[in-house]
Scaffold this motif. Structure first.
Motif, mmCIF file in Angstrom:
data_model
loop_
_atom_site.group_PDB
_atom_site.id
_atom_site.type_symbol
_atom_site.label_atom_id
_atom_site.label_comp_id
_atom_site.label_asym_id
_atom_site.label_seq_id
_atom_site.Cartn_x
_atom_site.Cartn_y
_atom_site.Cartn_z
ATOM 1 N N PHE A 179 17.733 -1.418 -7.687
ATOM 2 C CA PHE A 179 16.475 -1.042 -7.033
ATOM 3 C C PHE A 179 15.907 0.227 -7.652
ATOM 4 O O PHE A 179 15.873 1.284 -7.050
ATOM 5 N N GLY A 180 15.505 0.059 -8.922
ATOM 6 C CA GLY A 180 14.670 1.043 -9.576
ATOM 7 C C GLY A 180 13.259 0.600 -9.261
ATOM 8 O O GLY A 180 12.648 1.079 -8.311
ATOM 9 N N PRO A 181 12.753 -0.393 -9.989
ATOM 10 C CA PRO A 181 11.516 -1.033 -9.547
ATOM 11 C C PRO A 181 11.819 -1.791 -8.253
ATOM 12 O O PRO A 181 12.799 -2.529 -8.192
ATOM 13 N N TRP A 182 11.030 -1.578 -7.259
ATOM 14 C CA TRP A 182 11.250 -2.250 -5.968
ATOM 15 C C TRP A 182 9.895 -2.676 -5.431
ATOM 16 O O TRP A 182 9.371 -2.077 -4.495
ATOM 17 N N PRO A 183 9.285 -3.704 -6.036
ATOM 18 C CA PRO A 183 7.923 -4.080 -5.641
ATOM 19 C C PRO A 183 7.814 -4.501 -4.183
ATOM 20 O O PRO A 183 6.811 -4.198 -3.529
ATOM 21 N N GLU A 184 8.849 -5.195 -3.652
ATOM 22 C CA GLU A 184 8.781 -5.615 -2.247
ATOM 23 C C GLU A 184 8.761 -4.393 -1.330
ATOM 24 O O GLU A 184 8.026 -4.342 -0.340
ATOM 25 N N GLY A 185 9.569 -3.406 -1.665
ATOM 26 C CA GLY A 185 9.587 -2.177 -0.871
ATOM 27 C C GLY A 185 8.272 -1.442 -0.949
ATOM 28 O O GLY A 185 7.772 -0.915 0.047
ATOM 29 N N SER A 186 7.685 -1.407 -2.141
ATOM 30 C CA SER A 186 6.413 -0.729 -2.328
ATOM 31 C C SER A 186 5.312 -1.391 -1.509
ATOM 32 O O SER A 186 4.490 -0.709 -0.870
ATOM 33 N N MET A 187 5.317 -2.717 -1.473
ATOM 34 C CA MET A 187 4.321 -3.430 -0.671
ATOM 35 C C MET A 187 4.534 -3.194 0.820
ATOM 36 O O MET A 187 3.575 -3.025 1.582
ATOM 37 N N THR A 188 5.793 -3.170 1.221
ATOM 38 C CA THR A 188 6.099 -2.921 2.628
ATOM 39 C C THR A 188 5.661 -1.515 3.029
ATOM 40 O O THR A 188 5.088 -1.299 4.101
ATOM 41 N N PHE A 189 5.910 -0.550 2.154
ATOM 42 C CA PHE A 189 5.498 0.822 2.432
ATOM 43 C C PHE A 189 3.978 0.940 2.490
ATOM 44 O O PHE A 189 3.430 1.622 3.357
ATOM 45 N N ALA A 190 3.288 0.282 1.571
ATOM 46 C CA ALA A 190 1.824 0.337 1.559
ATOM 47 C C ALA A 190 1.259 -0.217 2.860
ATOM 48 O O ALA A 190 0.316 0.370 3.437
ATOM 49 N N LYS A 191 1.809 -1.309 3.338
ATOM 50 C CA LYS A 191 1.356 -1.887 4.604
ATOM 51 C C LYS A 191 1.661 -0.942 5.764
ATOM 52 O O LYS A 191 0.826 -0.720 6.654
ATOM 53 N N PHE A 192 2.856 -0.369 5.762
ATOM 54 C CA PHE A 192 3.251 0.586 6.806
ATOM 55 C C PHE A 192 2.270 1.765 6.835
ATOM 56 O O PHE A 192 1.800 2.175 7.892
ATOM 57 N N LEU A 193 1.950 2.290 5.660
ATOM 58 C CA LEU A 193 1.066 3.444 5.571
ATOM 59 C C LEU A 193 -0.322 3.127 6.113
ATOM 60 O O LEU A 193 -0.886 3.912 6.884
ATOM 61 N N THR A 194 -0.869 1.990 5.743
ATOM 62 C CA THR A 194 -2.219 1.655 6.192
ATOM 63 C C THR A 194 -2.274 1.392 7.694
ATOM 64 O O THR A 194 -3.342 1.473 8.300
ATOM 65 N N ASP A 195 -1.132 1.093 8.296
ATOM 66 C CA ASP A 195 -1.103 0.848 9.732
ATOM 67 C C ASP A 195 -0.896 2.124 10.555
ATOM 68 O O ASP A 195 -0.960 2.081 11.783
ATOM 69 N N LEU A 196 -0.620 3.239 9.876
ATOM 70 C CA LEU A 196 -0.402 4.486 10.599
ATOM 71 C C LEU A 196 -1.717 5.134 11.002
ATOM 72 O O LEU A 196 -2.765 4.855 10.434
ATOM 73 N N LYS A 197 -1.631 6.047 11.930
ATOM 74 C CA LYS A 197 -2.808 6.766 12.382
ATOM 75 C C LYS A 197 -3.186 7.841 11.367
ATOM 76 O O LYS A 197 -2.372 8.686 11.012
ATOM 77 N N ALA A 198 -4.407 7.806 10.916
ATOM 78 C CA ALA A 198 -4.874 8.788 9.921
ATOM 79 C C ALA A 198 -5.075 10.154 10.588
ATOM 80 O O ALA A 198 -5.403 10.226 11.750
#
Length: 198
Positions: A179-198
């Protein structure tokens, strides 16, 4: 990335990378250049690493103080991105936080209550608090992590009120387990971030 198995978190509105101070919290011996944490840090404009004085001889009080200092010096809402012992350090530091934490992305938390897990330093970071965390969180765990049994990780996530994600048989979710490149994790994090309160 397999689908979430249990847990719930309430996410409120949209957050982008520029809206947050993303604190990367590595675990025991730090995350090397090939680790997904290091790769993410280099790509996320507002990400910075929580540095520890002793990466190979972790002292709970020192590690938690470093995490708390980074949070309290942040100018924007904090998003924690922690791996392994970094998860334990972040959770144990919560009482010292004086600035808002928008969310936490926790990967491969170690079992800090199991005396058979080595290194023995892990035990000094336990026990984990069992109260729900005061911010939205995700816990991602592997079914064959040598540092934590899957059911233990699932139980911890449930106690914290975290969204729990089953990563399958993926070892310790570090560079050594691929798990150097971890595209699934990156996508999961991106979704998590966009769902957080700004």
């Amino acid at each position: 990335m397999p689908v979430a198995r249990s847990g719930a978190a309430r996410y409120l509105s949209v957050m982008k990378v520029r809206d947050a101070d993303i604190l990367v919290v590595p675990g025991y011996t730090n995350s090397g250049p090939d680790h997904w944490q290091s790769r993410w840090q280099s790509k996320l404009s507002t990400a910075r690493r929580v540095e520890q004085t002793e990466w190979s001889k972790p002292v709970r009080e020192d590690w938690t103080a470093s995490v708390a200092k980074a949070v309290n010096e942040a100018e924007k809402p904090v998003v924690l991105v922690a791996h392994s012992l970094g998860v334990a350090a972040a959770v144990q530091a919560i009482a010292q936080f004086r600035k808002p934490v928008a969310g936490a992305f926790f990967v491969a938390p170690p079992d800090v209550a199991n005396p058979k897990v080595k290194p023995r330093h892990l035990m000094t970071f336990g026990p984990y608090p069992r109260e729900p965390l005061p911010f939205p969180s995700i816990v991602i765990a592997s079914r064959n992590d040598p540092f934590c049994a899957f059911d233990v990780a699932e139980d911890i996530a449930g106690a914290w009120g975290s969204l729990f994600i089953d990563a399958g048989e993926t070892g310790h979710l570090n560079a050594d387990s691929g798990f150097g490149p971890w595209p699934e994790g990156s996508m999961t994090f991106a979704k998590f971030l966009t769902d957080l309160k700004a």
